[in-house]
Design a protein around this motif. Sequence first.
Motif, PDB file in Angstrom:
ATOM      1  N   VAL A  99      25.849  12.317  -0.172  1.00  0.00           N
ATOM      2  CA  VAL A  99      26.281  11.122   0.956  1.00  0.00           C
ATOM      3  C   VAL A  99      24.537  10.343   1.481  1.00  0.00           C
ATOM      4  N   GLN A 100      23.763  10.857   2.521  1.00  0.00           N
ATOM      5  CA  GLN A 100      23.365  10.267   3.124  1.00  0.00           C
ATOM      6  C   GLN A 100      22.054   9.921   2.783  1.00  0.00           C
ATOM      7  N   THR A 101      21.844  10.185   1.156  1.00  0.00           N
ATOM      8  CA  THR A 101      20.752   9.751   0.529  1.00  0.00           C
ATOM      9  C   THR A 101      21.294   8.280  -0.115  1.00  0.00           C
ATOM     10  N   THR A 102      22.202   8.508  -0.509  1.00  0.00           N
ATOM     11  CA  THR A 102      22.450   7.063  -1.198  1.00  0.00           C
ATOM     12  C   THR A 102      23.025   6.128  -0.022  1.00  0.00           C
ATOM     13  N   VAL A 103      23.592   6.451   1.178  1.00  0.00           N
ATOM     14  CA  VAL A 103      23.891   5.685   1.942  1.00  0.00           C
ATOM     15  C   VAL A 103      22.494   5.341   2.556  1.00  0.00           C
ATOM     16  N   ALA A 104      21.639   5.489   2.782  1.00  0.00           N
ATOM     17  CA  ALA A 104      20.112   5.336   3.476  1.00  0.00           C
ATOM     18  C   ALA A 104      19.642   4.823   2.731  1.00  0.00           C
ATOM     19  N   THR A 105      19.776   4.865   1.096  1.00  0.00           N
ATOM     20  CA  THR A 105      18.664   4.473   0.641  1.00  0.00           C
ATOM     21  C   THR A 105      19.571   2.440   0.248  1.00  0.00           C
ATOM     22  N   GLY A 106      20.650   2.776   0.817  1.00  0.00           N
ATOM     23  CA  GLY A 106      21.799   1.261   0.128  1.00  0.00           C
ATOM     24  C   GLY A 106      20.842   0.212   2.565  1.00  0.00           C
ATOM     25  N   LEU A 107      21.373   1.193   3.181  1.00  0.00           N
ATOM     26  CA  LEU A 107      20.640   0.909   4.465  1.00  0.00           C
ATOM     27  C   LEU A 107      19.064   0.188   4.364  1.00  0.00           C
ATOM     28  N   GLY A 122      16.526  -0.966  15.597  1.00  0.00           N
ATOM     29  CA  GLY A 122      17.549   0.706  17.372  1.00  0.00           C
ATOM     30  C   GLY A 122      18.480   1.294  17.286  1.00  0.00           C
ATOM     31  N   LEU A 123      19.286   0.146  16.477  1.00  0.00           N
ATOM     32  CA  LEU A 123      20.531   0.613  16.225  1.00  0.00           C
ATOM     33  C   LEU A 123      21.365   1.998  15.513  1.00  0.00           C
ATOM     34  N   LEU A 124      20.496   1.270  14.267  1.00  0.00           N
ATOM     35  CA  LEU A 124      20.588   2.720  13.035  1.00  0.00           C
ATOM     36  C   LEU A 124      20.259   3.975  13.826  1.00  0.00           C
ATOM     37  N   LEU A 125      19.138   4.066  14.659  1.00  0.00           N
ATOM     38  CA  LEU A 125      18.854   5.140  14.957  1.00  0.00           C
ATOM     39  C   LEU A 125      19.052   5.771  16.844  1.00  0.00           C
ATOM     40  N   THR A 180      25.624  13.789   8.418  1.00  0.00           N
ATOM     41  CA  THR A 180      25.776  11.977   7.490  1.00  0.00           C
ATOM     42  C   THR A 180      25.528  10.738   8.682  1.00  0.00           C
ATOM     43  N   TRP A 181      26.576  10.671   9.665  1.00  0.00           N
ATOM     44  CA  TRP A 181      26.857   9.805  10.026  1.00  0.00           C
ATOM     45  C   TRP A 181      25.180  10.136  11.334  1.00  0.00           C
ATOM     46  N   ARG A 182      24.759  11.172  11.441  1.00  0.00           N
ATOM     47  CA  ARG A 182      24.058  11.023  12.899  1.00  0.00           C
ATOM     48  C   ARG A 182      22.495  11.113  12.221  1.00  0.00           C
ATOM     49  N   HIS A 183      22.440  11.133  10.811  1.00  0.00           N
ATOM     50  CA  HIS A 183      20.963  11.046  10.261  1.00  0.00           C
ATOM     51  C   HIS A 183      20.862  10.356   9.567  1.00  0.00           C
ATOM     52  N   VAL A 184      21.770   9.225   9.130  1.00  0.00           N
ATOM     53  CA  VAL A 184      21.706   8.753   7.912  1.00  0.00           C
ATOM     54  C   VAL A 184      20.630   6.480   8.516  1.00  0.00           C
ATOM     55  N   GLY A 185      20.372   7.395   9.745  1.00  0.00           N
ATOM     56  CA  GLY A 185      19.451   5.659   9.997  1.00  0.00           C
ATOM     57  C   GLY A 185      18.067   6.235  10.046  1.00  0.00           C
ATOM     58  N   TYR A 186      18.220   7.648  10.999  1.00  0.00           N
ATOM     59  CA  TYR A 186      16.750   8.253  10.609  1.00  0.00           C
ATOM     60  C   TYR A 186      16.089   7.941   9.326  1.00  0.00           C
ATOM     61  N   THR A 187      17.413   9.091   8.401  1.00  0.00           N
ATOM     62  CA  THR A 187      16.988   8.459   6.786  1.00  0.00           C
ATOM     63  C   THR A 187      16.120   7.011   6.228  1.00  0.00           C
ATOM     64  N   ALA A 188      17.240   6.550   6.849  1.00  0.00           N
ATOM     65  CA  ALA A 188      17.572   4.968   5.643  1.00  0.00           C
ATOM     66  C   ALA A 188      15.649   4.724   6.768  1.00  0.00           C
ATOM     67  N   LEU A 189      15.071   4.784   8.290  1.00  0.00           N
ATOM     68  CA  LEU A 189      14.209   4.326   8.077  1.00  0.00           C
ATOM     69  C   LEU A 189      13.074   4.952   7.517  1.00  0.00           C
ATOM     70  N   LEU A 190      12.838   6.100   7.123  1.00  0.00           N
ATOM     71  CA  LEU A 190      12.204   6.560   6.409  1.00  0.00           C
ATOM     72  C   LEU A 190      11.957   5.598   5.099  1.00  0.00           C
ATOM     73  N   ILE A 191      12.461   6.003   4.171  1.00  0.00           N
ATOM     74  CA  ILE A 191      13.186   5.130   3.389  1.00  0.00           C
ATOM     75  C   ILE A 191      12.266   3.967   3.322  1.00  0.00           C
ATOM     76  N   PHE A 192      12.909   3.008   4.127  1.00  0.00           N
ATOM     77  CA  PHE A 192      12.368   1.616   4.646  1.00  0.00           C
ATOM     78  C   PHE A 192      10.600   1.228   4.686  1.00  0.00           C
ATOM     79  N   ALA A 193      10.375   2.089   5.387  1.00  0.00           N
ATOM     80  CA  ALA A 193       9.113   2.396   5.610  1.00  0.00           C
ATOM     81  C   ALA A 193       7.683   2.574   3.394  1.00  0.00           C
ATOM     82  N   GLY A 194       9.084   3.373   3.248  1.00  0.00           N
ATOM     83  CA  GLY A 194       8.103   3.652   2.053  1.00  0.00           C
ATOM     84  C   GLY A 194       8.546   2.125   1.066  1.00  0.00           C
ATOM     85  N   LEU A 195       9.575   1.355   1.740  1.00  0.00           N
ATOM     86  CA  LEU A 195       9.825   0.344   0.768  1.00  0.00           C
ATOM     87  C   LEU A 195       8.600  -0.790   1.283  1.00  0.00           C
TER      88      LEU A 195
END
Length: 309
Positions: A99-107, A122-125, A180-195
Amino acid sequence: MTATATLATIGRGTPSPPARHRRTDLRVALVFIAPALIGLIAFSIIPTFRGLYLSFTEYSVLGDPEWVGTANFEAIARDPLFWNALVVTSEYVVINIVVQTTVATGLALLMHRVTRSTLVRGLLLLPYLMANVIAAMLWFWMLDYNIGIVNQLIEWAGLPRVAFFGSQEWAIPTQALINTWRHVGYTALLIFAGLQSIPATVYEAARLDGAGAWSTFWRITMPLLRPVLALVLVTTVTGSFQVFDTVNVTTGGGPVNATRVLQVYIFQRAFTQQEFGYGSALAVVLFVILAIVAFFQMKFLRGNESDLA
């Protein structure tokens, strides 16, 4: 200065600093490193080796360690509570990671293509900046069977209330989704940096070749994100296997053994039942499991390689 002298000077190159200066730089560097090094030795390296030693002993705070060899590990192999904890932890990890990886990738894709606002990041974090215990207690109250706002909304919709923490079916999925709710924003930012590290020219070439959005995502974005996704998966899987505080402050391993994850079981055997030798052996087993999982993740995901090279 003649041309010959100039060439000779250039040939000699820049003189290296004297050995006395190098020794001074080394001493200064050691002074700056010392606090972190002392902390690493005192709070990580020494406890690790002591825990490894205690795993081969029978020990409680009331006596001295007694060497028992591999007896603790043999007992673990026959311990049904250990195998139950391993299954429960694995269920938690699978739900959380998928769930976390899927939602974070979408975000991350939405941020990359729709908005790159610093405010949105900032809101995601924000949930990640909240302590685990506070987040767990917040959701524990919100999901309470009797007074929780979520169950009141469910009842208002005409559906039966759900015992999120009180039923064996819902307890672990609830814990995993809180994490998942707590960490998904941080994971999304890591993937966003990769994008952001993927060159725009790659996407332009794909569009010129007539590639659609779906084909571009699977054939370009995902392969080029592999090193970042490997890092994300290794860190999130490792962290998920070590979940403790969320479970401990909400269900304490219950109902029955439905949420008794490995870290909770280690804590109970070591600190509640005063079996520090057995608890240390459980910790060693968990360390070996994490090392094996991380090795296979890096091997199959080829996290140290990049298709951009």
